[in-house]
Design a protein around this motif. Sequence first.
Motif, PDB file in Angstrom:
ATOM      1  N   LEU A 280       0.860  -1.191   0.000  1.00 45.89           N
ATOM      2  CA  LEU A 280       0.000   0.000   0.000  1.00 45.89           C
ATOM      3  C   LEU A 280       0.894   1.238   0.000  1.00 45.89           C
ATOM      4  CD1 LEU A 280      -3.104   0.303   2.322  1.00 45.89           C
ATOM      5  CD2 LEU A 280      -2.320   1.955   0.666  1.00 45.89           C
ATOM      6  N   ASP A 281       1.106   1.798  -1.182  1.00 50.80           N
ATOM      7  CA  ASP A 281       2.055   2.900  -1.328  1.00 50.80           C
ATOM      8  C   ASP A 281       1.492   3.864  -2.371  1.00 50.80           C
ATOM      9  OD1 ASP A 281       5.444   3.097  -0.937  1.00 50.80           O
ATOM     10  OD2 ASP A 281       4.492   4.348  -2.448  1.00 50.80           O
ATOM     11  N   TYR A 282       1.697   5.161  -2.111  1.00 48.08           N
ATOM     12  CA  TYR A 282       1.109   6.155  -3.026  1.00 48.08           C
ATOM     13  C   TYR A 282       1.742   6.154  -4.410  1.00 48.08           C
ATOM     14  CZ  TYR A 282       5.094   8.756  -1.104  1.00 48.08           C
ATOM     15  OH  TYR A 282       6.339   9.110  -0.700  1.00 48.08           O
ATOM     16  N   THR A 283       2.911   5.488  -4.564  1.00 48.53           N
ATOM     17  CA  THR A 283       3.508   5.425  -5.907  1.00 48.53           C
ATOM     18  C   THR A 283       2.848   4.358  -6.779  1.00 48.53           C
ATOM     19  OG1 THR A 283       5.132   3.777  -5.176  1.00 48.53           O
ATOM     20  CG2 THR A 283       5.788   6.092  -5.041  1.00 48.53           C
ATOM     21  N   LYS A 284       2.068   3.467  -6.170  1.00 49.94           N
ATOM     22  CA  LYS A 284       1.621   2.279  -6.909  1.00 49.94           C
ATOM     23  C   LYS A 284       0.389   2.517  -7.784  1.00 49.94           C
ATOM     24  CE  LYS A 284       4.819  -0.472  -5.141  1.00 49.94           C
ATOM     25  NZ  LYS A 284       5.892  -1.050  -5.951  1.00 49.94           N
ATOM     26  N   GLY A 285      -0.228   3.686  -7.671  1.00 49.07           N
ATOM     27  CA  GLY A 285      -1.350   4.006  -8.564  1.00 49.07           C
ATOM     28  C   GLY A 285      -2.547   3.094  -8.375  1.00 49.07           C
ATOM     29  N   ILE A 286      -2.865   2.774  -7.135  1.00 48.79           N
ATOM     30  CA  ILE A 286      -4.017   1.895  -6.885  1.00 48.79           C
ATOM     31  C   ILE A 286      -5.319   2.664  -7.158  1.00 48.79           C
ATOM     32  CG2 ILE A 286      -5.171   0.420  -5.157  1.00 48.79           C
ATOM     33  CD1 ILE A 286      -2.435   0.184  -3.738  1.00 48.79           C
ATOM     34  N   TYR A 287      -5.342   3.933  -6.771  1.00 50.40           N
ATOM     35  CA  TYR A 287      -6.546   4.744  -6.931  1.00 50.40           C
ATOM     36  C   TYR A 287      -7.017   4.820  -8.392  1.00 50.40           C
ATOM     37  CZ  TYR A 287      -9.918   8.416  -5.887  1.00 50.40           C
ATOM     38  OH  TYR A 287     -11.072   9.133  -5.747  1.00 50.40           O
ATOM     39  N   PRO A 288      -6.151   5.217  -9.329  1.00 52.44           N
ATOM     40  CA  PRO A 288      -6.653   5.363 -10.704  1.00 52.44           C
ATOM     41  C   PRO A 288      -7.187   4.056 -11.303  1.00 52.44           C
ATOM     42  CG  PRO A 288      -4.266   5.627 -10.652  1.00 52.44           C
ATOM     43  CD  PRO A 288      -4.742   5.633  -9.223  1.00 52.44           C
ATOM     44  N   MET A 371      -4.384  -8.877 -14.886  1.00 48.76           N
ATOM     45  CA  MET A 371      -3.618  -8.280 -13.789  1.00 48.76           C
ATOM     46  C   MET A 371      -3.418  -6.810 -14.133  1.00 48.76           C
ATOM     47  SD  MET A 371      -1.508  -9.490 -11.224  1.00 48.76           S
ATOM     48  CE  MET A 371      -1.120  -8.242 -10.022  1.00 48.76           C
ATOM     49  N   VAL A 372      -3.712  -5.942 -13.168  1.00 53.15           N
ATOM     50  CA  VAL A 372      -3.619  -4.498 -13.460  1.00 53.15           C
ATOM     51  C   VAL A 372      -2.555  -3.870 -12.552  1.00 53.15           C
ATOM     52  CG1 VAL A 372      -4.938  -2.390 -13.830  1.00 53.15           C
ATOM     53  CG2 VAL A 372      -6.112  -4.594 -13.942  1.00 53.15           C
ATOM     54  N   VAL A 373      -1.490  -3.385 -13.169  1.00 48.20           N
ATOM     55  CA  VAL A 373      -0.333  -2.845 -12.433  1.00 48.20           C
ATOM     56  C   VAL A 373      -0.095  -1.425 -12.945  1.00 48.20           C
ATOM     57  CG1 VAL A 373       2.097  -3.226 -11.877  1.00 48.20           C
ATOM     58  CG2 VAL A 373       0.645  -5.194 -12.397  1.00 48.20           C
ATOM     59  N   THR A 374      -0.467  -0.412 -12.134  1.00 49.06           N
ATOM     60  CA  THR A 374      -0.460   0.946 -12.692  1.00 49.06           C
ATOM     61  C   THR A 374       0.335   1.956 -11.856  1.00 49.06           C
ATOM     62  OG1 THR A 374      -2.557   1.264 -11.538  1.00 49.06           O
ATOM     63  CG2 THR A 374      -2.679   0.721 -13.885  1.00 49.06           C
ATOM     64  N   PRO A 375       1.576   1.619 -11.462  1.00 46.60           N
ATOM     65  CA  PRO A 375       2.315   2.596 -10.653  1.00 46.60           C
ATOM     66  C   PRO A 375       2.587   3.896 -11.418  1.00 46.60           C
ATOM     67  CG  PRO A 375       3.784   0.856 -11.402  1.00 46.60           C
ATOM     68  CD  PRO A 375       2.381   0.414 -11.728  1.00 46.60           C
TER      69      PRO A 375
END
Length: 467
Positions: A280-288, A371-375
């Motif tokens: 859980l890190d703000y660089t990982k782009g989980i929100y968008p 799989m969705v990886v959006t940092p």
Amino acid sequence: MPRGPRRRATAKLVVVANRLPVDRVTLPDGTVTWRSSPGGVVSALEPVMREQRAAWIGWPGVSGEVEIPDDASDLWLVPVAISESEHEEYYEGFSNGTLWPLYHDLVAKPEFHREWWDAYIDVNQRFAAAAAEVAAKGATVWVHDYQLQLVPAILREMRPDLRIGFYLHIPFPPAELFSQLPWRRQILEGLLGADLVGFQLPGGAANFTRLVRQRVGHRTQRDNVFLPDGRVVTAKAFPISIDAAGFEELARSDATRRRAEQIRQDLGSPHKVFLGVDRLDYTKGIYPRLKAFSELIIEGSLSVEDAVFVQVATPSRERVDEYRMIRDELDRLVGRVNGDLGRIGRPAISYLHMSFPRAEMAALYRAADIMVVTPYRDGMNLVSKEFVACRYDDRGALVLSEFAGAAAELRQAYLVNPYDINGIKSQMMAAYSATPSEIARRMRTMRKTVQDNDVGHWAASFLKALG
Ligand code: ADQ
């Protein structure tokens, strides 16, 4: 490692990293024990470390002086004591409040505090002293990551006989950003204590040599920096990877197959499972990505009967303000989306804050379709490679941020700009609607890349270049 007395100045290879690869655990009955905590770097280095007399220097994860019993790990572990206040200033402060956001494109605002910097110097000195004490004459020392960038120069001063390598696991920023750092020159000089400075991508190495030219004034030519004393420092990319064969073997097991089926059933056997797995890190782009998914449901491109998004986010660095903020922001988004769009027994997003063993990770990777990886920025991103390694069935699509280091290798992913929500939506839909043969074609190529460049290859090529 050959057994025998673990004494001063006998290690032929010394790994220096912020964390030792062990955790202290308290059992339900109150007894305290130590458990090894395997990670990518540990499994890459373990074979090399076993072959020779090798030591690992790091913080044991608890404040103050601790003794680690010999049977806690097969490796020779040398704990470095860090006090509670140093942990706040060196680790949470300078490492995670200054360097982490600065090196990740200012995704959050870095804070610059002189007390944090002072603690960073003190702790770096302590790590260097520990390495100087255990390293044999002419030994190789491999220093890891942004928490320890001063160690190479301090160590060289103490022990000019050593061969010193440094590897940065996170991006190295362009001069325009790095130059904000009040201690920019000291960091560059710290790194120049190494013979070899490794980065995830060639761009990081180029940023470094350009900064050395600008800010320290040394002559550089391609990968090399020429120091006034005649020493040459090489800066080069060594993209990190995973234990691809190990993940594939896990994924192929019957137990994993059964567990993956069970996971899909527990999710209500949806047509397609989207998956995100991150610290859980703000660089990982989980929100968008969750925002993109919820909009696809609102617009009717997807329905909760057909599709679910499983997001696993392991809480980390919870004492740093930005991390608490991102956690709250995601909790609100998931609550709203599920409240507005879910049905009984059919949440749109299944959101889990937990850490799983490797086998469960492999089952999740197998259970997913997309799989969705959006940092916003990521040094490499091992999760994307782990997913690829587990999809020996050539099913499974990868949506991947252009700003993850892994995008340089995984070109057949559905690449996205994580700042562009419409772009993420259209790539998620492209992956959702792709034919099985299209998905297989992309996955086969990516799998070959990951198999050919595994973590063993990464460690061996770094150590060869250093040797
Ligand atoms: P991280 O930022 O931690 O690493 P990443 O590369 O994705 O990011 O590695 C995360 C690791 O943790 C993966 O091996 C993954 O399996 C594991 N993990 C994540 N969530 C988990 C969970 N819920 N349970 C169990 N395991 C979980 C930093 C840099 C990256 C760089 C690596 C390695 O930020 O860019 O790729 O170091 O250099």
